[in-house]
Design an enzyme around this catalytic site. Structure first.
Site, PDB file in Angstrom:
ATOM      1  N   PRO A 131      69.225 -28.721  94.376  1.00  0.00           N
ATOM      2  CA  PRO A 131      69.955 -29.444  93.324  1.00  0.00           C
ATOM      3  C   PRO A 131      71.372 -28.916  93.171  1.00  0.00           C
ATOM      4  CG  PRO A 131      67.808 -28.705  92.534  1.00  0.00           C
ATOM      5  CD  PRO A 131      68.021 -28.079  93.874  1.00  0.00           C
ATOM      6  N   CYS A 132      72.318 -29.832  93.046  1.00  0.00           N
ATOM      7  CA  CYS A 132      73.717 -29.419  92.935  1.00  0.00           C
ATOM      8  C   CYS A 132      74.343 -29.865  91.615  1.00  0.00           C
ATOM      9  CB  CYS A 132      74.522 -29.988  94.103  1.00  0.00           C
ATOM     10  SG  CYS A 132      74.516 -31.787  94.158  1.00  0.00           S
ATOM     11  N   GLN A 133      73.526 -30.364  90.689  1.00  0.00           N
ATOM     12  CA  GLN A 133      74.082 -30.864  89.431  1.00  0.00           C
ATOM     13  C   GLN A 133      74.886 -29.809  88.687  1.00  0.00           C
ATOM     14  OE1 GLN A 133      70.961 -31.244  90.462  1.00  0.00           O
ATOM     15  NE2 GLN A 133      70.251 -33.317  90.099  1.00  0.00           N
ATOM     16  N   GLY A 134      74.458 -28.554  88.776  1.00  0.00           N
ATOM     17  CA  GLY A 134      75.164 -27.485  88.077  1.00  0.00           C
ATOM     18  C   GLY A 134      76.554 -27.227  88.618  1.00  0.00           C
ATOM     19  N   PHE A 135      76.837 -27.691  89.842  1.00  0.00           N
ATOM     20  CA  PHE A 135      78.140 -27.476  90.454  1.00  0.00           C
ATOM     21  C   PHE A 135      78.987 -28.737  90.482  1.00  0.00           C
ATOM     22  CE2 PHE A 135      75.148 -24.572  92.546  1.00  0.00           C
ATOM     23  CZ  PHE A 135      75.727 -23.367  92.207  1.00  0.00           C
TER      24      PHE A 135
END
Length: 122
Positions: A88-92
């Site tokens: 998951p890349c939502q935090g970036f």
């Protein structure tokens, strides 16, 4: 001369679209996948010859949770193993600019992806 086939481990595999693309090259055999979502696991299994043993699970909880899997205890040949995945890349993401906090729980999953690479040593 026939090109060698590689073993493929798909982390954060979802329904298996990424590993399916690798299979289509006829150079990879999917030997393991990690996906915590049970519905995605079922779809992955259907998309990969109905082979349910392909999903790696932690023995005590029987969950395919990357944070609980000890990759050092698995027997993969580093010379012929490739690791792929979609952590998951939502935090970036720039889409999360409105968030006031720097550390997202999803950011920790990227670290788990790196840990798996470090332990498998493909």
């Amino acid at each position: 001369m026939k090109e060698p086939k590689y073993d493929l481990i798909d982390l954060f595999s979802g329904a298996g679209g990424l590993s399916n693309g690798f299979i289509q090259t006829d150079r990879f055999n999917v030997v393991a996948a990690v996906e915590i979502n049970k519905s995605a696991q079922q779809t992955f299994i259907k998309n990969h010859d109905n082979n349910s043993s392909i999903i790696l699970k932690e023995l005590q909880s029987n969950d395919s949770d990357i944070t609980k899997i000890d990759f050092t205890k698995l027997n993969f040949n580093p010379e012929k193993t490739v690791v792929v995945g979609g952590p998951p890349c939502q935090g970036f993401s720039n889409a999360n600019r409105q968030k006031n906090y720097l550390i997202s729980g999803n950011n920790q999953l990227v670290k788990e992806f790196v840990r798996a690479i470090r332990d498998i040593k493909p």
